[in-house]
Every structure is written in C-alpha cells, then in structure tokens.
Design a protein around this motif. Structure first.
Motif, PDB file in Angstrom:
ATOM      1  N   PHE A  40      68.695   7.688  26.327  1.00 45.69           N
ATOM      2  CA  PHE A  40      67.944   8.086  27.635  1.00 45.69           C
ATOM      3  C   PHE A  40      67.647   9.450  27.845  1.00 45.69           C
ATOM      4  CE2 PHE A  40      67.597   8.491  32.290  1.00 45.69           C
ATOM      5  CZ  PHE A  40      66.468   7.937  32.524  1.00 45.69           C
ATOM      6  N   ASN A  41      68.448  10.386  27.158  1.00 47.12           N
ATOM      7  CA  ASN A  41      68.350  11.957  27.243  1.00 47.12           C
ATOM      8  C   ASN A  41      67.107  12.045  26.514  1.00 47.12           C
ATOM      9  OD1 ASN A  41      70.407  12.644  28.727  1.00 47.12           O
ATOM     10  ND2 ASN A  41      71.929  12.967  27.029  1.00 47.12           N
ATOM     11  N   GLU A  70      63.887  10.849  28.459  1.00 50.32           N
ATOM     12  CA  GLU A  70      63.601  11.647  29.473  1.00 50.32           C
ATOM     13  C   GLU A  70      62.838  13.030  28.783  1.00 50.32           C
ATOM     14  OE1 GLU A  70      67.157  12.694  31.586  1.00 50.32           O
ATOM     15  OE2 GLU A  70      66.492  11.654  33.468  1.00 50.32           O
ATOM     16  N   ALA A  71      63.191  13.467  27.895  1.00 51.36           N
ATOM     17  CA  ALA A  71      62.755  14.775  27.271  1.00 51.36           C
ATOM     18  C   ALA A  71      61.318  14.299  26.660  1.00 51.36           C
ATOM     19  CB  ALA A  71      63.697  14.973  25.813  1.00 51.36           C
ATOM     20  N   SER A  77      59.381  11.956  27.782  1.00 52.52           N
ATOM     21  CA  SER A  77      58.399  11.737  29.177  1.00 52.52           C
ATOM     22  C   SER A  77      58.133  13.084  29.742  1.00 52.52           C
ATOM     23  CB  SER A  77      59.218  10.574  29.963  1.00 52.52           C
ATOM     24  OG  SER A  77      60.142  11.411  30.708  1.00 52.52           O
ATOM     25  N   ARG A  78      58.745  14.082  29.488  1.00 51.08           N
ATOM     26  CA  ARG A  78      58.288  15.413  29.977  1.00 51.08           C
ATOM     27  C   ARG A  78      57.170  16.002  29.331  1.00 51.08           C
ATOM     28  NH1 ARG A  78      63.374  18.268  29.033  1.00 51.08           N
ATOM     29  NH2 ARG A  78      64.800  16.519  29.752  1.00 51.08           N
ATOM     30  N   PRO A  83      53.096  12.581  29.978  1.00 45.70           N
ATOM     31  CA  PRO A  83      52.997  11.996  31.353  1.00 45.70           C
ATOM     32  C   PRO A  83      52.708  10.681  31.257  1.00 45.70           C
ATOM     33  CG  PRO A  83      51.610  14.115  30.937  1.00 45.70           C
ATOM     34  CD  PRO A  83      52.145  13.618  29.857  1.00 45.70           C
ATOM     35  N   GLN A 142      55.917   9.112  31.014  1.00 45.39           N
ATOM     36  CA  GLN A 142      56.773   9.367  32.165  1.00 45.39           C
ATOM     37  C   GLN A 142      56.272   8.367  33.476  1.00 45.39           C
ATOM     38  OE1 GLN A 142      55.424  12.538  34.575  1.00 45.39           O
ATOM     39  NE2 GLN A 142      57.602  13.181  35.268  1.00 45.39           N
ATOM     40  N   ARG A 143      55.019   8.302  33.598  1.00 41.91           N
ATOM     41  CA  ARG A 143      54.702   7.153  34.755  1.00 41.91           C
ATOM     42  C   ARG A 143      55.105   5.682  34.246  1.00 41.91           C
ATOM     43  NH1 ARG A 143      51.134   6.400  38.967  1.00 41.91           N
ATOM     44  NH2 ARG A 143      51.741   8.669  39.506  1.00 41.91           N
ATOM     45  N   LEU A 203      57.581   4.853  32.712  1.00 41.58           N
ATOM     46  CA  LEU A 203      59.013   4.829  32.797  1.00 41.58           C
ATOM     47  C   LEU A 203      59.352   4.434  34.377  1.00 41.58           C
ATOM     48  CD1 LEU A 203      61.984   4.768  31.711  1.00 41.58           C
ATOM     49  CD2 LEU A 203      61.836   7.323  31.704  1.00 41.58           C
ATOM     50  N   HIS A 204      58.625   5.337  35.172  1.00 39.95           N
ATOM     51  CA  HIS A 204      58.868   5.004  36.564  1.00 39.95           C
ATOM     52  C   HIS A 204      58.507   3.666  37.009  1.00 39.95           C
ATOM     53  CE1 HIS A 204      58.455   9.674  37.085  1.00 39.95           C
ATOM     54  NE2 HIS A 204      59.742   9.168  36.831  1.00 39.95           N
ATOM     55  N   ILE A 213      55.667   2.170  43.292  1.00 40.15           N
ATOM     56  CA  ILE A 213      55.299   2.961  42.278  1.00 40.15           C
ATOM     57  C   ILE A 213      54.747   1.993  41.047  1.00 40.15           C
ATOM     58  CG2 ILE A 213      56.213   4.158  40.023  1.00 40.15           C
ATOM     59  CD1 ILE A 213      58.256   5.419  42.194  1.00 40.15           C
ATOM     60  N   GLU A 228      55.993  14.015  40.185  1.00 37.08           N
ATOM     61  CA  GLU A 228      56.143  13.798  38.628  1.00 37.08           C
ATOM     62  C   GLU A 228      55.652  15.009  37.952  1.00 37.08           C
ATOM     63  OE1 GLU A 228      53.445  10.383  37.890  1.00 37.08           O
ATOM     64  OE2 GLU A 228      55.087   8.962  37.747  1.00 37.08           O
ATOM     65  N   ARG A 242      58.207  17.265  35.482  1.00 42.15           N
ATOM     66  CA  ARG A 242      57.961  17.288  34.003  1.00 42.15           C
ATOM     67  C   ARG A 242      58.728  18.831  33.848  1.00 42.15           C
ATOM     68  NH1 ARG A 242      52.460  16.135  34.063  1.00 42.15           N
ATOM     69  NH2 ARG A 242      52.458  14.477  35.422  1.00 42.15           N
ATOM     70  N   GLN A 290      63.752  15.991  37.469  1.00 41.20           N
ATOM     71  CA  GLN A 290      63.339  14.524  36.738  1.00 41.20           C
ATOM     72  C   GLN A 290      64.588  13.531  36.676  1.00 41.20           C
ATOM     73  OE1 GLN A 290      63.371  14.760  32.755  1.00 41.20           O
ATOM     74  NE2 GLN A 290      61.731  13.271  32.616  1.00 41.20           N
ATOM     75  N   MET A 329      65.983   6.090  41.951  1.00 38.30           N
ATOM     76  CA  MET A 329      65.722   4.698  41.860  1.00 38.30           C
ATOM     77  C   MET A 329      66.466   4.113  41.173  1.00 38.30           C
ATOM     78  SD  MET A 329      61.860   5.933  40.047  1.00 38.30           S
ATOM     79  CE  MET A 329      61.323   4.327  40.142  1.00 38.30           C
TER      80      MET A 329
END
Lengths: 248, 248
Positions: A127-128, A131-132, A134-135, A138, A141-142, A144-145, B105, B131, B135, B141, B148
């Motif tokens: 997961f780390n 997350e990295a 998805s930074r 975008p 990232q979207r 994942l949300h 979302i 969002e 980032r 983040q 969530m």
DNA sequence: CGCCGGATTGAAGGTACTCAATCCGTGTGG
DNA sequence: CCACACGGATTGAGTACCTTCAATCCGGCG
C-alpha cells in the motif's frame, strides 16, 4: 432509478479487461484508467503474485498487520467479521479482479478475515508504494478513491438488504448480484456454480441456512430458478427481479 | 480483542481537536495529521462554510452530482438509502466533526440522501482540490484514505449488527456507540439527548419503531438506563455492555 | 458398502411485526 | 388560561415470519 438497489452495483468499473495488465489480473485497479504502457508496467512491477491458496486458507486474519491490498487474480474469497461470542458475519464474497483489504488502512490492522472459497491466486499491492505512485499519477489516485468509495456503496446496499428485506427478497438480490458480476466477467449470467455453502450464504444474508434452503426450494417450485445444490440456473429473470421491486 | 465489535469504532482519529482548524471544525480530516500551520491554512482555504441547515433539510439528495465532501461543523445529519418501493434504510448518524459524502466518489453521483437532524453547519471540501492537495501532502493523502477505510469498517460493524443481533443487542450497541462518540467530543457519555425519532433509530437498526420503544422500556425496567422520550441516562454501563457480549 | 458433511424438509416455537388504542408533550386557537 | 389538535411514543393483543430442533436425503470418498 435502480440506483437504490446498490447491491446490484454498476459494473462499469470492471467492464473490460485491459490486456496491458499482464503480470496480474488487475481488472479492478487498472482497467478503466488511461495509463501509458510504461505506467502500467510500473504498477505491475510493484505487485507480488501469490499462488496456492485452496479452499479454507486464510489470505489474512483479523488482527494481522496491514501491508498490502490484494487483487484477486483467480478464484474467490469471502470476508467475515467475528463477534466475541463466536457469531460470524460474512461481509462479502469477492471474485476474480476484485480488490480486498481496504478495511485495514484505517488502523493498519486487518479488521476481518479473508478466506479462500476455492483454489485462488492473488496479487499483493504494497500500500505504501501504491500511495506513492498515486501521488504521481492522478488517474491512479482517482481510481483508488473510486474503488474505496465503491466498497462503501456496496456495503450500504447490503445494509439496506439486511435492514429491510425479507428472506426471499434477500436471496433474489444475492442471486441477481452474483449473476451480474459473472456476466461482467464474460460468464453465463443464467447458469453458474455457487462456491459457497448454504451456511455461508445465510451468514451473508442474515439468515439461517435452513431458511436459505427453503427460499431456494420455493423459487424452484415457482419455476423461477433451477437448483441442484450448488448449481443454479435462472429460468425467469423477470420474476426474480420482481421479487425485489415489490414487498411481495 | 474488542475489535470485532466494530460498531464501537476506535475514536483515536477524533480524539482531540486541533486548534489550527479555525475556519472549519475539521476534526476528522485534519486532526491527527502532522501538518505545518501553513499547510493547515491551505486546507482551510479550500473549504466553504455553509450555514443554516435546519431539521429535515437535505445536504444532498440521492442522484445529485458530486463535487464536495462535507465536514460537519456543527449539528448532525443522517444518511439514508431508498428502495424503489419507498422503504428506507438509515445508513448512519453523523455528528460534528465527521465527514460525509464519500459514497459519491465512485460514480460522481450521490448514492444516498443526507438530511439534517437539527440546526447544522457544514464545510464543503471540493474533492478535486482535496485530491490535488493530497498529492502534495502525503500525510493528508494517507489520512484521507484512513477516513474512507474507517467508513468501510464502520459499515461492516453495522452489517454484523443487522445480520446477527437481536433487537435488544442492537439497541445496546447503538447506545454504546453513541455514548462513546459523545465522550470523544467532550460531552457526558452517560447522559445525553437523542436527536432522532424512534422511527429513525428503527430504520438504522433494522427494526420497527414499536420494537425500539419496547427495547427502551425493557432496559429501563431492568434499571440499565433511564429513558424519558429522547433524553437518555445510562445507569449501568456494565450491564449495557453485557447485552452485547453474550447472546443473552 | 457405509460413513460423512452438506442440503432438504417438517413441525414446533419464539421474536419481531402489524394493527390498534392510549398516552404525553407541544403548539395553536378560542 | 384552558381546550383541543397533532405528532411522536408507549403499550397491548394477535399474527407472520424466521428460527430451532430434528429427521431424512443425497453425493462423494475412503
């Protein structure tokens, strides 16, 4: 406005499989995103394939420390929470391409058990790293949300089911949802094998196994479905859907 | 291992209020994050305060397009999903500092109604900007993900409640959860006012209002609580908790 | 073949629901 | 100020649905 029946979640997110996703069948994670083959490659690079789960094996236990989400590459799993006195509640049945483990983000500890329903393989997504990445991306990232949000919506649909439907409505909703998800994966929506026992279905639907069995028998007597233990054939989709629409 | 009882979610995330959050009471969003006053300022800058919601007002309707999450600054809301035939299921009661709207979302459309339970104010948090900022700020983040995830865990707890508890257990779980959340906000955990009707509690717990009323009366006769319509006093916390531990 | 676990079916019982009457607190109007 | 109406809450009686307990069935496997 069929949205209220959130148990039959829209399948847009898992509608097609991206051929890019070679290492791992990341239907749910990668598919509707517009990523370059290069980015796709990077996502693949961080996944770790894990094989060899067979029926009853735990993917993770309640209480395990959290490291990764898991994309189901083949097979299927159930997730369940346990009450102190031993009562269990199945919170979901997950099939190929779906992602599980998001319950653990909140406390860095898994809050439910995930157990294989058949021979299965998963891809671990640290997961780390997710997350990295998805930074930087975008659209990842979207996405994942959206996956997390979808889990919330799905759970709300089950709450509606558990809180306000009678036994046969619940079973109808379950069958229709299952059928839709199979169809989205290219399988027959009208003829399929259940991977779970009556007891497990009952736990998911908030019913006892005998009640589930009786509801199956009733649908069969009505000519709505054909049941032979775990193999199901939907004969009259319209009437099965009608079970949901009206209170009876 | 009290984790199984996820309805009584851990309150660590909302344990203290950051004084930085001046514009808006962003308990849930900002509080456990280690942000510089400058970053905090930026988050505040993107919130939009909205006042003047009174009981019965909709914060959003099912079907509304999605733009923002909402942090409840004062007051409280309920969220509910509707079935085609008019049956409703209350999916949650949200109080000051909590964040709602995450259901939307997934599809960019709200999948439930959010309705004020009393005079309330919210801060709108435009999701695109949230969002974008997350980032840049990994701790924001991560925290957004935790919020969530917590929603998912909370919903699983309710599924356990709806799927496997009897009426009085459900009410006990509800009261204990409510009491805990009040305590986390510095209010008395043993004496409080309910903002919702018996009907609304019933919808949340999957029971009819008469059943809720009977359960209240029973707890009162047992000397466990004192009920005067909507004002509640918990007299014997241990026995209320015991209602959950054993099947009776 | 016989055992085993899971599934089905039946009968009896219990919990929560339905319907209905009453109560109670609040607000309105005479 | 009291009477009354109104909505929400309580309480009671009868009922429906699901559960419980138990017997039987069925298919797979040693």
């Amino acid at each position: 406005m069929t949205k209220a029946l959130t148990l039959q979640q829209p399948v847009t997110l898992t509608a097609q499989l991206r051929s890019h996703c070679s290492t791992c069948n990341l239907r749910e994670l990668c598919m509707p995103i517009d990523l370059s083959p290069n980015d796709m490659q990077r996502i693949n690079a961080l996944t770790m394939l894990k094989r060899g789960y067979s029926r009853g094996d735990y993917l993770y236990h309640c209480g395990d420390p959290f490291h990764s989400l898991y994309a189901i590459r083949s097979g299927s799993f159930k997730t369940q929470v346990l009450h102190e006195d031993g009562r269990e509640q199945v919170t979901g049945f997950q099939m190929t391409g779906e992602i599980i483990g998001m319950d653990a983000i909140c406390t860095d500890v898994h809050t439910c058990d995930a157990i294989a329903m058949e021979s299965s393989e998963v891809c671990a997504l640290p997961f780390n790293q997710l997350e990295a990445m998805s930074r930087e991306l975008p659209s990842l990232q979207r996405h994942l949300h959206k996956i997390m949000s979808r889990e919330i919506v799905r759970d709300q649909g089950i709450m509606l089911l558990l809180g306000s439907m009678r036994a046969e409505e619940r079973l109808a909703a379950f069958l229709l949802n299952f059928s839709q998800r199979l169809a989205a994966r290219g399988f027959s929506p009208s003829q399929f094998q259940l991977r779970m026992s009556r007891q497990e279905i009952g736990s998911y639907l908030g019913l006892k196994l005998e009640t589930v069995s009786r509801a199956f028998s009733h649908f069969q007597n009505e000519g709505i479905i054909n049941v032979k233990v775990r193999s199901i054939e939907i004969l009259d989709l319209a009437r099965l859907q009608a079970c949901l629409k009206c209170s009876n």
